[in-house]
Enzyme design. Structure first.
Site, mmCIF file in Angstrom:
data_model
loop_
_atom_site.group_PDB
_atom_site.id
_atom_site.type_symbol
_atom_site.label_atom_id
_atom_site.label_comp_id
_atom_site.label_asym_id
_atom_site.label_seq_id
_atom_site.Cartn_x
_atom_site.Cartn_y
_atom_site.Cartn_z
ATOM 1 N NE ARG A 1 -3.756 2.175 2.510
ATOM 2 C CZ ARG A 1 -4.397 2.588 3.594
ATOM 3 N NH1 ARG A 1 -4.128 2.054 4.779
ATOM 4 N NH2 ARG A 1 -5.302 3.547 3.511
ATOM 5 C CG HIS B 1 -1.049 5.440 -0.315
ATOM 6 N ND1 HIS B 1 -1.770 6.174 0.601
ATOM 7 C CD2 HIS B 1 -1.856 4.409 -0.668
ATOM 8 C CE1 HIS B 1 -2.955 5.614 0.801
ATOM 9 N NE2 HIS B 1 -3.017 4.526 0.047
ATOM 10 C CG ASN C 1 -0.534 9.119 2.662
ATOM 11 O OD1 ASN C 1 -1.137 8.222 2.074
ATOM 12 N ND2 ASN C 1 0.236 9.990 2.027
ATOM 13 C CG HIS D 1 -7.903 -3.800 -1.952
ATOM 14 N ND1 HIS D 1 -8.955 -2.928 -2.137
ATOM 15 C CD2 HIS D 1 -6.848 -3.029 -1.578
ATOM 16 C CE1 HIS D 1 -8.550 -1.691 -1.881
ATOM 17 N NE2 HIS D 1 -7.282 -1.724 -1.548
#
Length: 337
Positions: free
Chosen positions: A68, A72, A102, A202
């Site tokens: 992740r 990002h 975040n 995911h």
């Protein structure tokens, strides 16, 4: 790339198109290479692996957290390690990692990169960027969790800009529509197909209640649950996530069937109305993406191959090179100079 006779034509075509577009659109001076550190730090992958393998044993959440973190990073300012920068005390402008979107990035991901940075710096001082270490670590965790092992192209420099104000508009929302997702991913040079494939990350990881609680109690202002959520899943989630006043630390797995394994169960879950986020379940409800979800649910090997290709393409977004736009940080949380 070889494929069995049962491999869907669209997957084979996707591989070709992604490879062709990468080769055709990248400027030669910014092209990444698997062998970028062949002379200056040939043992880079092994050095990072010594850290990621230990982290995976001690804190398995490091896997989805680091994947992740890489996502990002790449979607804001490009894959340049800007998400790793800490805000300076007293600064008027916060750094990316302190943006609201975040704040839930797990500490284990940052710990992994800091540890890997220290090991790499001890063997190859001043050579390897934090951005490349993050890309390699993300790949390691995909594989450690059961997913594909793929070669990571390198040559990224660390970015000199990290602003919290640039985060929100560059990351997908938990309740995003397919139209909104397509627009965002297209703005990064990624196709609808690649959006669906990268969403397969995911298959591991967790989300806090606030990301999906409206689906449970007040979907789109109806004061009713989302009709596209399995009743058993709805009941279980309601037990953990009350409408108001719940524990803000409670999380639920994106993939309720195999939450700790990197596989293609995520797509089968969407077929069964067991997607956690509205933006996940939307992929099965939209005819443009439904057919791809169905194909990926049936073919794990095809998903793995397509995911590796899509990660390679995502990893080339906004790459920095040279001292004008980049740096090589000794401390990943601080700009040089």
């Amino acid at each position: 790339m070889s494929s069995s006779s049962s491999t869907p034509f669209f997957i084979s075509t996707l591989f070709f198109l992604v490879s062709f577009c990468n080769a055709a659109t990248r400027k030669p001076s910014y092209q990444l290479s698997v062998n970028y550190y062949a002379k200056s730090c040939p043992q880079l992958d092994q050095l990072v692996a010594s850290v990621t393998s230990q982290q995976f044993k001690e804190a398995p959440v490091s896997a989805p957290a680091t994947i992740r973190l890489f996502f990002h990073d790449c979607f804001v300012e490009g894959c340049d390690g800007s998400v790793l920068i800490s805000s300076r005390p007293g600064s008027k402008e916060l750094a990316e990692r302190d943006a609201d979107d975040n704040k839930e990035l797990a500490a284990e991901a940052f710990d992994t990169i800091n540890k890997a940075r220290a090991v790499v710096e001890s063997k190859c001082p001043g050579v390897v960027s934090c951005a490349d270490i993050l890309a390699v670590a993300a790949r390691d965790f995909v594989h450690l969790a059961g997913g594909p092992n793929y070669a990571v192209k390198k040559g990224r420099w660390d970015g000199k800009i990290s602003l919290a104000s640039r985060v929100g508009s560059n990351l997908p929302r938990a309740n995003a529509t397919v139209d909104q997702l397509v627009k965002l991913f297209n703005s990064k040079g990624l196709t609808l197909e690649e959006m669906v494939i990268l969403s397969g990350a995911h298959t591991i990881g967790f989300a806090h209640c606030k990301e999906f609680v409206t689906r449970l109690y007040d979907y789109k202002g109806t004061r009713q649950p989302d009709p596209y959520i399995d009743p058993r899943l709805l009941k279980a989630l309601k037990m953990s996530c009350p409408h108001y006043g719940g524990n803000t630390d409670i999380v639920a797995p994106f993939d309720v069937t195999t939450p700790f394994s990197f596989d293609n169960a995520y797509y089968g879950n969407l077929e069964a109305k067991m997607g956690l986020l509205a933006s996940d379940q939307a992929l099965f409800l939209d005819p443009r993406t439904k057919v791809l979800v169905q194909k990926l649910a049936k073919e794990k090997n095809n998903f793995f191959q397509a995911f590796a290709v899509a990660m390679d393409k995502m990893g080339s977004i906004g790459v920095k090179r040279g001292t004008r736009h980049g740096e090589r940080r000794k401390d990943c949380s601080m700009h040089m100079g």
